[in-house]
Design a protein around this motif. Structure first.
Motif, PDB file in Angstrom:
ATOM      1  N   THR A  41       0.795  -0.984   0.054  1.00  0.00           N
ATOM      2  CA  THR A  41      -0.011  -0.030   0.192  1.00  0.00           C
ATOM      3  C   THR A  41       0.818   1.196   0.077  1.00  0.00           C
ATOM      4  OG1 THR A  41      -1.689  -1.019   1.105  1.00  0.00           O
ATOM      5  CG2 THR A  41      -1.726   1.217   1.254  1.00  0.00           C
ATOM      6  N   SER A  42       0.820   2.145  -1.036  1.00  0.00           N
ATOM      7  CA  SER A  42       1.485   3.281  -1.025  1.00  0.00           C
ATOM      8  C   SER A  42       0.677   4.349  -0.800  1.00  0.00           C
ATOM      9  CB  SER A  42       1.924   3.604  -2.660  1.00  0.00           C
ATOM     10  OG  SER A  42       2.339   4.871  -2.880  1.00  0.00           O
ATOM     11  N   ARG A  43       0.856   4.972   0.394  1.00  0.00           N
ATOM     12  CA  ARG A  43       0.143   6.051   1.006  1.00  0.00           C
ATOM     13  C   ARG A  43       0.075   7.330   0.232  1.00  0.00           C
ATOM     14  NH1 ARG A  43      -2.910   3.103   3.791  1.00  0.00           N
ATOM     15  NH2 ARG A  43      -1.706   1.881   5.121  1.00  0.00           N
ATOM     16  N   ASP A  44      -0.951   8.187   0.391  1.00  0.00           N
ATOM     17  CA  ASP A  44      -1.298   9.460  -0.527  1.00  0.00           C
ATOM     18  C   ASP A  44       0.206  10.279  -0.155  1.00  0.00           C
ATOM     19  OD1 ASP A  44      -2.412  11.499  -1.438  1.00  0.00           O
ATOM     20  OD2 ASP A  44      -3.404  12.149   0.252  1.00  0.00           O
ATOM     21  N   GLY A  45       0.655  10.708  -1.277  1.00  0.00           N
ATOM     22  CA  GLY A  45       1.836  11.535  -1.307  1.00  0.00           C
ATOM     23  C   GLY A  45       3.093  10.908  -1.165  1.00  0.00           C
ATOM     24  N   GLU A  46       3.263   9.644  -1.156  1.00  0.00           N
ATOM     25  CA  GLU A  46       4.522   8.781  -1.367  1.00  0.00           C
ATOM     26  C   GLU A  46       5.243   9.164  -2.616  1.00  0.00           C
ATOM     27  OE1 GLU A  46       5.724   4.144  -1.503  1.00  0.00           O
ATOM     28  OE2 GLU A  46       4.344   4.918   0.050  1.00  0.00           O
ATOM     29  N   GLU A  47       6.215   9.524  -2.767  1.00  0.00           N
ATOM     30  CA  GLU A  47       7.019   9.865  -3.914  1.00  0.00           C
ATOM     31  C   GLU A  47       6.549  10.797  -4.948  1.00  0.00           C
ATOM     32  OE1 GLU A  47      10.280   8.933  -4.675  1.00  0.00           O
ATOM     33  OE2 GLU A  47      10.297   8.030  -2.689  1.00  0.00           O
ATOM     34  N   GLY A  48       5.506  11.598  -3.937  1.00  0.00           N
ATOM     35  CA  GLY A  48       4.836  12.791  -4.544  1.00  0.00           C
ATOM     36  C   GLY A  48       3.568  12.279  -5.385  1.00  0.00           C
ATOM     37  N   TYR A  49       3.181  11.025  -5.297  1.00  0.00           N
ATOM     38  CA  TYR A  49       1.841  10.697  -6.096  1.00  0.00           C
ATOM     39  C   TYR A  49       0.678  10.990  -5.341  1.00  0.00           C
ATOM     40  CZ  TYR A  49       4.555   7.975  -9.516  1.00  0.00           C
ATOM     41  OH  TYR A  49       5.501   7.687 -10.587  1.00  0.00           O
ATOM     42  N   PRO A  50      -0.427  11.234  -6.009  1.00  0.00           N
ATOM     43  CA  PRO A  50      -1.586  11.522  -5.226  1.00  0.00           C
ATOM     44  C   PRO A  50      -2.648  10.461  -4.779  1.00  0.00           C
ATOM     45  CG  PRO A  50      -2.165  12.210  -7.495  1.00  0.00           C
ATOM     46  CD  PRO A  50      -0.437  11.984  -7.259  1.00  0.00           C
ATOM     47  N   ARG A  77      -7.794   8.030  -5.543  1.00  0.00           N
ATOM     48  CA  ARG A  77      -7.982   9.116  -6.411  1.00  0.00           C
ATOM     49  C   ARG A  77      -7.164   8.816  -7.584  1.00  0.00           C
ATOM     50  NH1 ARG A  77      -4.774  13.364  -2.756  1.00  0.00           N
ATOM     51  NH2 ARG A  77      -4.734  14.593  -4.664  1.00  0.00           N
ATOM     52  N   PRO A  78      -7.549   9.753  -8.812  1.00  0.00           N
ATOM     53  CA  PRO A  78      -6.811   9.582  -9.822  1.00  0.00           C
ATOM     54  C   PRO A  78      -5.223   9.713  -9.593  1.00  0.00           C
ATOM     55  CG  PRO A  78      -8.671  11.011 -10.329  1.00  0.00           C
ATOM     56  CD  PRO A  78      -8.465  10.831  -8.586  1.00  0.00           C
ATOM     57  N   THR A  79      -4.554   8.751 -10.264  1.00  0.00           N
ATOM     58  CA  THR A  79      -3.006   8.778  -9.985  1.00  0.00           C
ATOM     59  C   THR A  79      -2.488   7.775 -11.136  1.00  0.00           C
ATOM     60  OG1 THR A  79      -1.193   8.798  -8.299  1.00  0.00           O
ATOM     61  CG2 THR A  79      -2.924   6.835  -8.377  1.00  0.00           C
ATOM     62  N   PRO A  80      -1.184   8.394 -11.858  1.00  0.00           N
ATOM     63  CA  PRO A  80      -0.508   7.465 -12.443  1.00  0.00           C
ATOM     64  C   PRO A  80      -0.197   6.280 -12.090  1.00  0.00           C
ATOM     65  CG  PRO A  80       0.775   9.221 -12.469  1.00  0.00           C
ATOM     66  CD  PRO A  80      -0.595   9.422 -11.498  1.00  0.00           C
ATOM     67  N   VAL A  81      -0.135   5.188 -12.544  1.00  0.00           N
ATOM     68  CA  VAL A  81       0.587   3.775 -12.268  1.00  0.00           C
ATOM     69  C   VAL A  81       0.570   2.694 -13.598  1.00  0.00           C
ATOM     70  CG1 VAL A  81      -1.766   2.655 -11.750  1.00  0.00           C
ATOM     71  CG2 VAL A  81       0.233   1.949 -10.696  1.00  0.00           C
ATOM     72  N   ASN A  82       1.627   2.312 -13.543  1.00  0.00           N
ATOM     73  CA  ASN A  82       2.280   1.540 -14.929  1.00  0.00           C
ATOM     74  C   ASN A  82       3.237   0.384 -14.051  1.00  0.00           C
ATOM     75  OD1 ASN A  82       2.703   0.390 -17.377  1.00  0.00           O
ATOM     76  ND2 ASN A  82       4.281   2.035 -17.851  1.00  0.00           N
ATOM     77  N   LEU A  83       2.745  -0.786 -13.591  1.00  0.00           N
ATOM     78  CA  LEU A  83       3.388  -1.617 -13.039  1.00  0.00           C
ATOM     79  C   LEU A  83       4.063  -2.443 -14.139  1.00  0.00           C
ATOM     80  CD1 LEU A  83       0.733  -2.707 -10.063  1.00  0.00           C
ATOM     81  CD2 LEU A  83       2.767  -1.181 -10.152  1.00  0.00           C
ATOM     82  N   THR A  84       5.325  -3.185 -14.020  1.00  0.00           N
ATOM     83  CA  THR A  84       5.904  -3.962 -14.674  1.00  0.00           C
ATOM     84  C   THR A  84       6.855  -4.617 -14.094  1.00  0.00           C
ATOM     85  OG1 THR A  84       6.841  -4.080 -16.826  1.00  0.00           O
ATOM     86  CG2 THR A  84       7.547  -2.265 -15.620  1.00  0.00           C
ATOM     87  N   ASN A  85       7.879  -5.462 -14.700  1.00  0.00           N
ATOM     88  CA  ASN A  85       8.806  -6.503 -14.184  1.00  0.00           C
ATOM     89  C   ASN A  85       9.837  -6.060 -15.024  1.00  0.00           C
ATOM     90  OD1 ASN A  85      10.285  -8.795 -13.891  1.00  0.00           O
ATOM     91  ND2 ASN A  85       8.659  -9.239 -12.571  1.00  0.00           N
ATOM     92  N   HIS A  86      11.057  -6.087 -14.251  1.00  0.00           N
ATOM     93  CA  HIS A  86      12.238  -5.968 -14.892  1.00  0.00           C
ATOM     94  C   HIS A  86      13.331  -7.246 -14.524  1.00  0.00           C
ATOM     95  CE1 HIS A  86      12.034  -2.297 -16.725  1.00  0.00           C
ATOM     96  NE2 HIS A  86      11.664  -1.479 -15.732  1.00  0.00           N
TER      97      HIS A  86
END
Length: 167
Positions: A41-50, A77-86
């Protein structure tokens, strides 16, 4: 404003991206597969993301030897996310990955700048080291690309659903 961690750019989630945080893990068994489900769970504001984002990644291995990765994310809330694997896999179990033979039907790729950030252009793979339309060893042309292969090949779909990206 997002945290910058790569020559003034925000890359891979920032200075403490998802690759640097502790995920919860839970093993599971299904009828013909076993695996692990990771959640974070990434909390509101983590790394600048809403917004608060709940992410899950499931790795499963079937009895037929198939590996699947499934990603899910839900935000409040609307926030960008693009999960992937490296992760990089040596499919032969030995030797060099440069000896693996790769093919891809991708006809286009995204060129990158000196910082390996896509420029916004779309270019043909024809005549470039990124042309895998005919099977070839990964290492054959890798020295022709500054920084190696760190580009997005464009996967074209004619219908909804999955499409072959590479073999």
């Amino acid at each position: 404003r997002l945290a910058c961690n790569s020559n003034g750019h925000h890359l891979h989630g920032g200075t403490a991206g998802f690759d640097k945080v502790l995920w919860k893990a839970r093993m599971f068994r299904r009828e013909n597969a076993a695996g692990v489900r990771f959640t974070y769970t990434s909390r509101d504001g983590e790394e600048g993301y809403p917004g608060t984002l709940r992410a899950a990644v499931v790795y499963a291995l079937t009895e037929d030897g198939e590996l699947s990765l499934e990603y899910r994310a839900v935000a409040d809330r609307p926030t960008p996310v693009n999960l992937t694997n490296h992760a990089y896999w040596n499919l032969a179990g030995e030797g060099l990955v440069e000896d693996h033979v790769l093919s891809s039907p991708s006809r286009f790729f995204l060129p990158v700048d000196a910082a390996l950030i896509p420029t916004g252009e779309i270019s043909s793979v024809g005549g470039t080291a990124l042309d895998f339309s005919s099977p070839k060893p990964i290492g054959r042309d890798i020295d022709r690309v500054a920084g190696g292969y760190d580009h997005c090949l464009i996967v074209e779909r004619k219908e909804h659903g999955l499409a072959l990206a590479c073999r």
